[in-house]
Design an enzyme around this catalytic site. Sequence first.
Site, PDB file in Angstrom:
ATOM      1  N   SER A 151       0.806  -1.219   0.000  1.00 61.96           N
ATOM      2  CA  SER A 151       0.000   0.000   0.000  1.00 61.96           C
ATOM      3  C   SER A 151       0.839   1.268   0.000  1.00 61.96           C
ATOM      4  O   SER A 151       0.324   2.324  -0.344  1.00 61.96           O
ATOM      5  CB  SER A 151      -0.936  -0.001   1.207  1.00 61.96           C
ATOM      6  OG  SER A 151      -0.230   0.276   2.378  1.00 61.96           O
ATOM      7  N   LYS A 153       0.638   4.639   6.844  1.00 59.36           N
ATOM      8  CA  LYS A 153       0.029   5.472   5.801  1.00 59.36           C
ATOM      9  C   LYS A 153       0.669   6.851   5.830  1.00 59.36           C
ATOM     10  O   LYS A 153       1.415   7.190   6.738  1.00 59.36           O
ATOM     11  CB  LYS A 153      -1.475   5.628   6.051  1.00 59.36           C
ATOM     12  CG  LYS A 153      -2.273   4.359   6.042  1.00 59.36           C
ATOM     13  CD  LYS A 153      -2.506   3.814   4.662  1.00 59.36           C
ATOM     14  CE  LYS A 153      -3.141   2.458   4.729  1.00 59.36           C
ATOM     15  NZ  LYS A 153      -2.466   1.435   3.995  1.00 59.36           N
TER      16      LYS A 153
END
Lengths: 171, 167
Positions: free
Chosen positions: A41, A89
């Site tokens: 990701s 993230k």
Amino acid sequence: MAQLHGRRYVRAFISGFFVAVPVTVTFLDRVACIARVEGVSMQPSLNPEGRHESDVVLLNRWHIRKFEVQRGDIVSLVSPKNPEQKIIKRVIALEGDIVKTLGHKTRYVKVPRGHMWVEGDHHGHSFDSNAFGPVSLGLLHAHATHILWPPNRWQKLKPLLPVEHESAQND
Amino acid sequence: MIRRIVGKTLGLLGYTIQYGCIAHCAFEYIGEVVICSGPSMEPTIRNYDVLLCDNLSRHFFSIHKGDIIVAKSPDKPSVNICKRVIGLEGDKVCMSSPSALLKRHTYVPKGHVWLEGDNLDNSTDSRSYGPVPYALIRGRICLRVWPLESFGPLKESPNGRIQDNWP
């Protein structure tokens, strides 16, 4: 005589144990820890090779003791959907900002108070705020500052805002 | 002389760090004493009651419906809130106040809990900010310590807002 020595060693071991374990735990909780990044990701910033090699990052926990993060920082946080899992993230927007979303329920989202908007760098392959909405700052775990392993990728992680989000800020 | 002073200072520093670390581990993983202020949990918890909070159960995911918990406030992470767990993930909860004519219901999403104060008229809780992520929970209140005459475990919810799982 041997028994006396043995008892002394046991006592030294126990007292050392009671010093070492709390100090280590506190250090890992308050100052810094390391973690292996799994998944795609955050490509291309982390794990650019895909599943063959995974990066080890240094997580600075002292930086976020007052829950202060900047836009563009890479942070690790507890997943809001699964409290057993930590995710890594990039912070896109902070409270009060208006974000242009990528496939969220609504086109534009105003980040509420005490929340932030996080996204993975690899759009479309990341389970991020576009799926679960803004996340509370209380879920913040650490600020990822360096890549430690593999050695040829040793570097400082620079704050970086994706181009498509630069215009959406509201200072 | 100087050597002795330096040695003593270092020793003191070492002890401070050691006991600080032990205290951190105890507060983080075993339990702590909290003082609860504010009207949101009345009549179960009154203002400035001293409570014992056990921080172990959150690590074992043994928070149940009806427990009173201490959690980080979702919109102000440095402030702690004290509320009752009304619903766990997947439960159906009532979003509106008990006096409302039209009841609105919602389901608690995965990884979240629904928190409400016992004083429904004077409590900022999940009815205003929605479900709260489980990871914001710090601990479960297990005992009241002060005032002494009401020492002991806390009472059940007075409102009957906790619903059994619907078929």
